[in-house]
Design a protein around this motif. Structure first.
Motif, PDB file in Angstrom:
ATOM      1  N   THR A   1       6.275   6.893   7.628  1.00  0.00           N
ATOM      2  CA  THR A   1       4.968   5.912   7.091  1.00  0.00           C
ATOM      3  C   THR A   1       5.871   4.438   6.935  1.00  0.00           C
ATOM      4  OG1 THR A   1       4.598   7.032   5.061  1.00  0.00           O
ATOM      5  CG2 THR A   1       3.890   4.526   4.806  1.00  0.00           C
TER       6      THR A   1
ATOM      7  N   HIS B   1       9.501   4.459   6.785  1.00  0.00           N
ATOM      8  CA  HIS B   1       9.916   5.681   6.061  1.00  0.00           C
ATOM      9  C   HIS B   1       9.470   7.288   6.144  1.00  0.00           C
ATOM     10  CE1 HIS B   1       9.885   3.634   1.138  1.00  0.00           C
ATOM     11  NE2 HIS B   1       9.793   2.970   2.236  1.00  0.00           N
TER      12      HIS B   1
ATOM     13  N   GLY C   1      10.279  -5.185   6.412  1.00  0.00           N
ATOM     14  CA  GLY C   1       9.543  -4.301   5.858  1.00  0.00           C
ATOM     15  C   GLY C   1      10.008  -2.420   6.165  1.00  0.00           C
ATOM     16  N   GLU C   2       9.490  -1.702   5.631  1.00  0.00           N
ATOM     17  CA  GLU C   2       9.837  -0.716   6.106  1.00  0.00           C
ATOM     18  C   GLU C   2       9.551   0.560   7.025  1.00  0.00           C
ATOM     19  OE1 GLU C   2       9.999   0.350   1.895  1.00  0.00           O
ATOM     20  OE2 GLU C   2      10.982  -2.047   1.045  1.00  0.00           O
TER      21      GLU C   2
ATOM     22  N   ASN D   1       4.034  -7.134  12.061  1.00  0.00           N
ATOM     23  CA  ASN D   1       3.301  -6.314  10.800  1.00  0.00           C
ATOM     24  C   ASN D   1       3.004  -5.888  11.146  1.00  0.00           C
ATOM     25  OD1 ASN D   1       3.027  -6.826   7.802  1.00  0.00           O
ATOM     26  ND2 ASN D   1       0.501  -7.299   8.598  1.00  0.00           N
TER      27      ASN D   1
ATOM     28  N   LYS E   1       0.509   5.160   9.366  1.00  0.00           N
ATOM     29  CA  LYS E   1       1.061   6.628   9.093  1.00  0.00           C
ATOM     30  C   LYS E   1       0.921   7.615  10.229  1.00  0.00           C
ATOM     31  CE  LYS E   1       0.144   5.137   4.384  1.00  0.00           C
ATOM     32  NZ  LYS E   1      -0.663   5.566   2.966  1.00  0.00           N
TER      33      LYS E   1
ATOM     34  N   ASN F   1      13.900   5.840   2.769  1.00  0.00           N
ATOM     35  CA  ASN F   1      13.375   4.390   4.001  1.00  0.00           C
ATOM     36  C   ASN F   1      14.487   4.628   4.677  1.00  0.00           C
ATOM     37  OD1 ASN F   1      13.865   2.250   4.794  1.00  0.00           O
ATOM     38  ND2 ASN F   1      13.583   1.027   3.320  1.00  0.00           N
TER      39      ASN F   1
ATOM     40  N   GLN G   1       5.741   0.359   7.051  1.00  0.00           N
ATOM     41  CA  GLN G   1       5.128  -0.743   6.453  1.00  0.00           C
ATOM     42  C   GLN G   1       5.177  -2.513   6.471  1.00  0.00           C
ATOM     43  OE1 GLN G   1       6.167   0.430   2.163  1.00  0.00           O
ATOM     44  NE2 GLN G   1       3.989   2.223   2.071  1.00  0.00           N
ATOM     45  N   ASP G   2       4.819  -3.173   7.355  1.00  0.00           N
ATOM     46  CA  ASP G   2       4.393  -4.234   6.747  1.00  0.00           C
ATOM     47  C   ASP G   2       5.729  -4.719   8.398  1.00  0.00           C
ATOM     48  OD1 ASP G   2       2.185  -4.584   5.327  1.00  0.00           O
ATOM     49  OD2 ASP G   2       3.997  -4.786   3.897  1.00  0.00           O
TER      50      ASP G   2
ATOM     51  N   ASN H   1       1.539  -1.243  11.048  1.00  0.00           N
ATOM     52  CA  ASN H   1       1.394  -0.980  10.048  1.00  0.00           C
ATOM     53  C   ASN H   1       0.637   0.390  10.353  1.00  0.00           C
ATOM     54  OD1 ASN H   1       1.731  -2.008   6.707  1.00  0.00           O
ATOM     55  ND2 ASN H   1       0.625  -3.769   7.924  1.00  0.00           N
TER      56      ASN H   1
END
Ligand SMILES: Nc1ncnc2c1ncn2[C@@H]1O[C@H](COP(=O)(O)OP(=O)(O)OP(=O)(O)O)[C@@H](O)[C@H]1O
Length: 257
Positions: free
Chosen positions: A5, A64, A61-62, A21, A25, A69, A7-8, A23
């Motif tokens: 995942t 995962h 951001g991250e 930015n 999955k 993380n 994120q941002d 995103n």
């Protein structure tokens, strides 16, 4: 829970944004194709997942990996993940194999670094995988040196090695772009086999939407560091929303004529 995942995610260098930015999955046994022009940020995105960005890049951001993380982990945990859980193949398998050591010695060294297994077992399992993917001359291949084999053959052997490691995620950066059409088709079949038999998820970068159409469940289009469009493959190809996506598709159609 998704396998991967993002994120941002924003990545910059010298105050210039390279990724904006992002995103994304990715689920188990899903293949996501990433297309976009030169400089759109595809390699930077893959390198961020592989922890291969230059030190002076700023990352916000991250990312995962399952519930962890990736940017919070220690080197020891990362060493366990890369190679064993997340594998990488690039455009040039020659950069992965040492040209002057036999394929056999490189399989034994790489696999025994990740699994408790004898050299004889490695050879027998490798021959099995070679047969499954249609490399029938397995014993001769194992005794060969990479410099003696074509680029297409090296890439297929690289994929066999990756299959032996049974990663949950394979990151593939233009793995077919240096290959002839026959080898391209075989490599794509082998990657689909990894998804079907081993439940491997794949992030597959290609300039060529025609290649992604054959393999991806979903396609992401990148432009100037942003994801500008993403959809299941059939929907994206049949009904592209963005002008840039239409141009990429048009380029494939024009090449076919
Ligand atoms: N080490 C670096 N230092 C500074 N800028 C970089 C570095 N690596 C990449 N960039 C910049 O980041 C942007 C995205 O590059 P990236 O290689 O991720 O694009 P790409 O979509 O993979 O392109 P290509 O298809 O040509 O490989 C480009 O503008 C590039 O100049």
């Amino acid at each position: 829970m998704s396998l991967l995942t993002i994120q941002d995610l924003t990545i910059s260098h010298n105050k210039q944004n390279i990724l904006n930015n992002i995103n994304l999955k990715l689920n188990t046994a899903e293949i996501i194709g990433i297309a976009g022009g030169s400089g759109s940020g595809k390699s930077t995105l893959l390198n961020s997942i592989l922890h291969l960005l230059p030190q002076d890049f700023n990352i916000q951001g991250e990312i995962h990996w399952q519930d962890k993380n990736l940017y919070d982990l220690k080197t020891k945990q990362l060493t366990h993940i890369y190679g064993k859980e997340i594998a990488f193949i690039s455009q040039n398998p020659q950069t992965f194999f040492c040209p002057v050591r036999t394929i056999k010695s490189q399989f034994i060294e790489t696999i025994s670094a990740h699994q408790k297994i004898t050299a004889d077992e490695i050879i027998s399992q490798t021959l099995d995988i070679f047969t499954k993917i249609g490399l029938n001359d397995g014993k001769n291949i194992l005794n060969a040196y990479p410099f003696m084999l074509s680029g297409g053959m090296n890439q297929r052997i690289n994929i066999a090695l990756t299959m032996m490691l049974k990663p949950q995620l394979l990151i593939a950066d233009e793995p077919t772009s240096a290959l002839d059409v026959m080898s391209q088709a075989k490599v794509l079949q082998e990657l689909l086999l990894m998804k079907q038999k081993l439940n491997t998820s794949i992030l597959f970068v290609s300039h060529n939407l025609k290649v992604l159409a054959k393999i991806a469940d979903k396609i992401i289009i990148m432009h100037q560091g942003k994801i500008i469009e993403q959809n299941p493959t059939k929907i994206l190809l049949a009904n592209p929303q963005e002008g840039y996506t239409k141009k990429l598709l048009q380029a494939v159609i024009t090449l076919k004529k």
